[in-house]
Design an enzyme around this catalytic site. Structure first.
Site, short mmCIF file in Angstrom:
data_model
loop_
_atom_site.label_atom_id
_atom_site.label_comp_id
_atom_site.label_asym_id
_atom_site.label_seq_id
_atom_site.Cartn_x
_atom_site.Cartn_y
_atom_site.Cartn_z
N ARG A 29 0.84 -1.26 0.02
CA ARG A 29 0.03 -0.05 -0.03
C ARG A 29 0.91 1.21 0.10
NH1 ARG A 29 -4.93 -1.80 0.17
NH2 ARG A 29 -5.41 -3.84 1.15
N ASP A 30 0.64 2.23 -0.76
CA ASP A 30 1.10 3.55 -0.95
C ASP A 30 1.01 4.18 0.39
OD1 ASP A 30 1.98 5.47 -3.40
OD2 ASP A 30 1.71 6.50 -1.54
N ILE A 31 2.09 4.76 0.81
CA ILE A 31 2.40 5.46 2.13
C ILE A 31 1.39 6.83 2.26
CG2 ILE A 31 4.27 7.15 1.90
CD1 ILE A 31 5.47 5.71 4.37
N VAL A 96 10.21 7.73 -7.35
CA VAL A 96 11.02 6.75 -6.86
C VAL A 96 11.57 5.91 -8.39
CG1 VAL A 96 11.14 4.48 -5.65
CG2 VAL A 96 9.80 6.59 -4.70
N HIS A 100 7.27 1.14 -10.75
CA HIS A 100 6.26 0.73 -9.86
C HIS A 100 4.69 0.86 -10.83
CE1 HIS A 100 7.61 4.48 -8.86
NE2 HIS A 100 6.09 5.22 -8.66
N HIS A 102 1.03 1.97 -10.11
CA HIS A 102 0.12 2.62 -9.32
C HIS A 102 -1.28 1.89 -9.71
CE1 HIS A 102 2.34 6.26 -7.55
NE2 HIS A 102 2.81 6.09 -8.79
P1 5GP Z 1 5.79 8.09 -8.40
O1 5GP Z 1 5.74 9.48 -7.84
O2 5GP Z 1 7.53 7.69 -8.43
O3 5GP Z 1 5.33 7.45 -9.35
O4 5GP Z 1 5.32 7.28 -6.97
C1 5GP Z 1 6.13 6.97 -5.77
C2 5GP Z 1 4.94 6.70 -4.76
O5 5GP Z 1 5.62 6.18 -3.78
C3 5GP Z 1 4.19 7.72 -4.08
O6 5GP Z 1 2.94 7.72 -4.42
C4 5GP Z 1 4.55 7.84 -2.71
O7 5GP Z 1 3.59 8.23 -1.76
C5 5GP Z 1 5.12 6.57 -2.31
N1 5GP Z 1 6.11 6.14 -1.53
C6 5GP Z 1 7.07 7.00 -1.42
N2 5GP Z 1 7.79 6.58 -0.15
C7 5GP Z 1 7.23 5.46 0.44
C8 5GP Z 1 7.45 4.75 1.44
O8 5GP Z 1 8.46 4.64 2.21
N3 5GP Z 1 6.65 3.61 1.45
C9 5GP Z 1 5.43 3.38 0.60
N4 5GP Z 1 4.64 2.29 0.94
N5 5GP Z 1 5.16 4.08 -0.32
C10 5GP Z 1 5.93 5.42 -0.38
#
Ligand code: 5GP
Ligand code: ZN
Length: 114
Positions: A29-31, A96, A100, A102
Site C-alpha cells: 500500500r502507498d504510504i 522513486v 512501479h 500505481h
Molecule cells: P511516483 O511518484 O514515483 O510515481 O510514486 C512513488 C510513490 O511512492 C508515491 O505515491 C509515494 O507516496 C510512495 N512512497 C514513497 N515513499 C514510500 C514509502 O516509504 N513507503 C510506501 N509504501 N510508499 C512510499
C-alpha cells in the site's frame, strides 16, 4: 540496488504494508494514498524507469498488470473500475526510480490527471 527505497521494501529492509509477494513482484500500500485503495506493484528486479525496459522485461510487465487486475478484484472494485499508472521521469511525476505500477480505486477518478 543498495540505495533504492523500493529495493529496500522488496528486501524487507524497511517495512511496508505488503498485500502480495511472489518470486517476481511485490505489492504494497502507498504510504500517501490518493484513493481509498492505492497499491504499488513493483518488480523484485531493479529497473529504474520505463525507458530502461528491455524485451527481457516483457514478461514481468505483463505479470505486474495482471496482478493489478487481480488486486482490483480482491479489493472489490474491478467491475466499478480503477486506474493503473506508471509515471516516468520528471514530467511524468516519478519520484522513486524503481518502476512501479500505481493501482488506484474505490472512488470515481477524474480525467485528465493534473
Ligand atoms: P511516483 O511518484 O514515483 O510515481 O510514486 C512513488 C510513490 O511512492 C508515491 O505515491 C509515494 O507516496 C510512495 N512512497 C514513497 N515513499 C514510500 C514509502 O516509504 N513507503 C510506501 N509504501 N510508499 C512510499
Ligand atoms: Zn530498486
Amino acid at each position: 540496488m543498495t540505495d533504492c527505497l523500493f529495493c529496500k521494501i522488496v528486501n524487507r529492509e524497511i517495512p511496508a504494508a505488503l498485500i502480495h509477494e511472489d518470486d517476481q513482484l511485490v505489492a504494497f500500500r502507498d504510504i500517501n494514498p490518493q484513493a481509498p485503495t492505492h497499491v504499488l506493484i513493483v518488480p523484485r528486479r531493479h529497473i529504474a524507469t520505463l525507458n530502461d525496459l528491455g524485451a527481457d522485461a516483457d514478461g514481468i510487465v505483463g505479470t505486474i498488470v495482471r496482478r493489478a487486475a487481480a488486486i482490483a478484484r480482491d479489493e472489490g472494485f474491478a467491475e466499478a473500475g480503477y486506474r493503473t499508472v506508471f509515471n516516468c521521469n520528471a514530467d511524468g511525476g516519478q519520484t522513486v526510480f524503481h518502476i512501479h505500477l500505481h493501482l488506484l480505486g474505490g472512488r470515481p477518478l477524474t480525467w485528465p490527471p493534473g
